[in-house]
Design an enzyme around this catalytic site. Structure first.
Site, PDB file in Angstrom:
ATOM      1  N   GLU A 110       0.622  -0.990  -0.069  1.00  0.00           N
ATOM      2  CA  GLU A 110      -0.034   0.066   0.010  1.00  0.00           C
ATOM      3  C   GLU A 110       0.891   1.581  -0.168  1.00  0.00           C
ATOM      4  O   GLU A 110       1.998   1.158   0.381  1.00  0.00           O
ATOM      5  CB  GLU A 110      -0.766   0.012   1.240  1.00  0.00           C
ATOM      6  N   LYS A 112       2.342   4.650   1.572  1.00  0.00           N
ATOM      7  CA  LYS A 112       2.404   5.009   2.863  1.00  0.00           C
ATOM      8  C   LYS A 112       1.696   6.288   3.069  1.00  0.00           C
ATOM      9  O   LYS A 112       2.491   7.377   2.733  1.00  0.00           O
ATOM     10  CB  LYS A 112       3.731   4.918   3.621  1.00  0.00           C
ATOM     11  N   ARG A 133      -2.700   7.684  17.958  1.00  0.00           N
ATOM     12  CA  ARG A 133      -1.651   6.735  18.375  1.00  0.00           C
ATOM     13  C   ARG A 133      -0.982   7.061  19.591  1.00  0.00           C
ATOM     14  O   ARG A 133      -0.736   6.224  20.310  1.00  0.00           O
ATOM     15  CB  ARG A 133      -0.892   6.471  17.170  1.00  0.00           C
ATOM     16  N   LYS A 312      10.456   3.679   1.758  1.00  0.00           N
ATOM     17  CA  LYS A 312      10.229   5.015   1.871  1.00  0.00           C
ATOM     18  C   LYS A 312      10.830   5.482   0.593  1.00  0.00           C
ATOM     19  O   LYS A 312      11.901   4.925  -0.096  1.00  0.00           O
ATOM     20  CB  LYS A 312      10.995   5.689   3.049  1.00  0.00           C
TER      21      LYS A 312
HETATM   22  C1  JCF Z   1       1.189  -1.982  11.168  1.00  0.00           C
HETATM   23  C2  JCF Z   1       1.098  -0.418  10.587  1.00  0.00           C
HETATM   24  C3  JCF Z   1       1.592   0.448  11.217  1.00  0.00           C
HETATM   25  C4  JCF Z   1       1.549   1.874  10.490  1.00  0.00           C
HETATM   26  C5  JCF Z   1       1.081   1.943   9.220  1.00  0.00           C
HETATM   27  C6  JCF Z   1       0.992   3.210   8.467  1.00  0.00           C
HETATM   28  C7  JCF Z   1       0.732   3.163   7.307  1.00  0.00           C
HETATM   29  C8  JCF Z   1       0.291   4.435   6.721  1.00  0.00           C
HETATM   30  N1  JCF Z   1       1.065   5.582   7.237  1.00  0.00           N
HETATM   31  O1  JCF Z   1      -0.026   4.490   5.499  1.00  0.00           O
HETATM   32  C9  JCF Z   1      -0.121   2.153   6.798  1.00  0.00           C
HETATM   33  C10 JCF Z   1       0.021   0.784   7.277  1.00  0.00           C
HETATM   34  O2  JCF Z   1      -0.368  -0.293   6.866  1.00  0.00           O
HETATM   35  C11 JCF Z   1       0.671   0.734   8.678  1.00  0.00           C
HETATM   36  N2  JCF Z   1       0.677  -0.634   9.366  1.00  0.00           N
END
Ligand code: JCF
Length: 321
Positions: A110, A112, A133, A312
């Protein structure tokens, strides 16, 4: 179903079509007419007002402060990979840990999202609590503000909701909405935000939900925390996200599966190419081992999962405002 609940269900459907599918089936005027009809009925019969009524998105009054919420399951941050060799390190660690060749491994991939991670709790299908969070263990109760975000359902779209479902995801502000917010702030001599992420964070930490309500915030789910139900969850990350989607919870459209190193690199390159056209800030991709049983076998390294990596992009020269 009595008339008022029928009216609520119709309004929920219209909200879902407009804010989640981006594909309304009726003109705004029709939505407004029905919403006013519901508001009148509830004004005359306040005893009929329910927590999940579409009229109950904006909290009554500003809060004095934010209550604390303890996350039963810690919200961990992701380990970062900056280059292909970091990615290879991630893959090799997995291979040596569970003796599976990464060429056989399927990953759920996906973009980020560059926003703020939040936790949203649904009890018997109703949105009852939401939190930031925070430090991963303790966050702030921002329920009233989260309820104002139009693409977050106040009620899950299912006839047999789980007893408890904690949805985790990112709240972010699209670039167009961010620019408009800053232009308005400039015109009014108010402070501007440096970037959409700060604008989203600032909007969620407003004590007055009426201010949050005016901010162009969007939520995308990326995972599940607490889950209590007679039914089992799907066995893979990707299917869990599809299940969330079926409940009316928004999930990012760019999520897909990739098997093996070459497909992961292709996904990374594909998202990097799409990045300027997405309309919202991202700072890379998130790659997760898709099979939940393997995730549980891999577990976590101190504060971040062994089964996931944030792959990243190189830091972009920050725009100067
Ligand atoms: C377990 C985890 C922790 C932070 C995450 C953060 C993002 C994001 N910032 O899109 C996406 C994710 O699937 C994440 N998954």
């Amino acid at each position: 179903m009595e008339q008022i609940e029928q009216l609520r269900q119709t309004l929920r459907q219209y909200e879902y079509e407009y804010h989640v599918l981006d594909n309304p089936s009726v003109p705004d005027a029709e939505y407004d007419r029905l919403m006013n009809e519901l508001k009148n009925i509830e004004w005359q019969h306040p005893e009929l007002i329910t927590l999940d009524s579409p009229t109950q998105r904006v909290g009554a009054k500003p809060l004095a402060g934010f209550a604390q919420v303890i996350h039963k399951i810690p919200m961990l941050s992701l380990d970062n990979a900056f280059g292909d060799d970091d990615l290879d390190g991630f893959l090799r660690r997995i291979e040596s840990y569970i003796h599976v060749s990464s060429s056989q491994l399927t990953f759920c991939c996906e973009p980020k999202l560059d926003g703020l991670a939040v936790s949203i709790l649904y009890e018997n299908g109703l949105l009852t609590r939401a939190a930031t969070r925070g430090d991963g263990t303790t966050g702030e109760d921002i329920t009233a503000n989260i309820r104002t975000i139009r693409n977050i359902p106040l009620k899950l779209n299912t006839l047999n909701p789980p007893a408890r479902l904690e949805v985790r995801g990112e709240v972010f502000m699209p670039q167009v909405g961010f620019n408009e917010l800053n232009e308005k702030a400039l015109a009014k001599g108010e402070k501007t935000f440096a970037n959409p992420r700060n604008a989203a964070a600032g909007s969620l930490r407003q004590l007055d939900p009426k201010i949050t309500r005016q901010r162009p915030l969007i939520f995308n789910a990326y995972g599940i925390g607490v889950y209590e139900s007679d039914d089992e969850l799907p066995n893979t990350q990707f299917e869990r996200l599809q299940w969330l989607k079926s409940l009316g919870i928004p999930v990012n459209d760019e999520i897909c599966l990739a098997q093996g190193r070459t497909a992961l690199l292709a996904y990374y390159t594909d998202i990097q190419t799409k990045r300027p056209t997405l309309g919202y800030d991202i700072d890379g991709t998130v790659l997760k081992v898709n099979d939940i049983a393997l995730q549980e076998q891999l577990g976590f390294i101190s504060r971040s999962p062994r089964w996931a990596i944030a792959y990243k992009f190189p830091a972009q020269e920050q725009m100067t405002i």
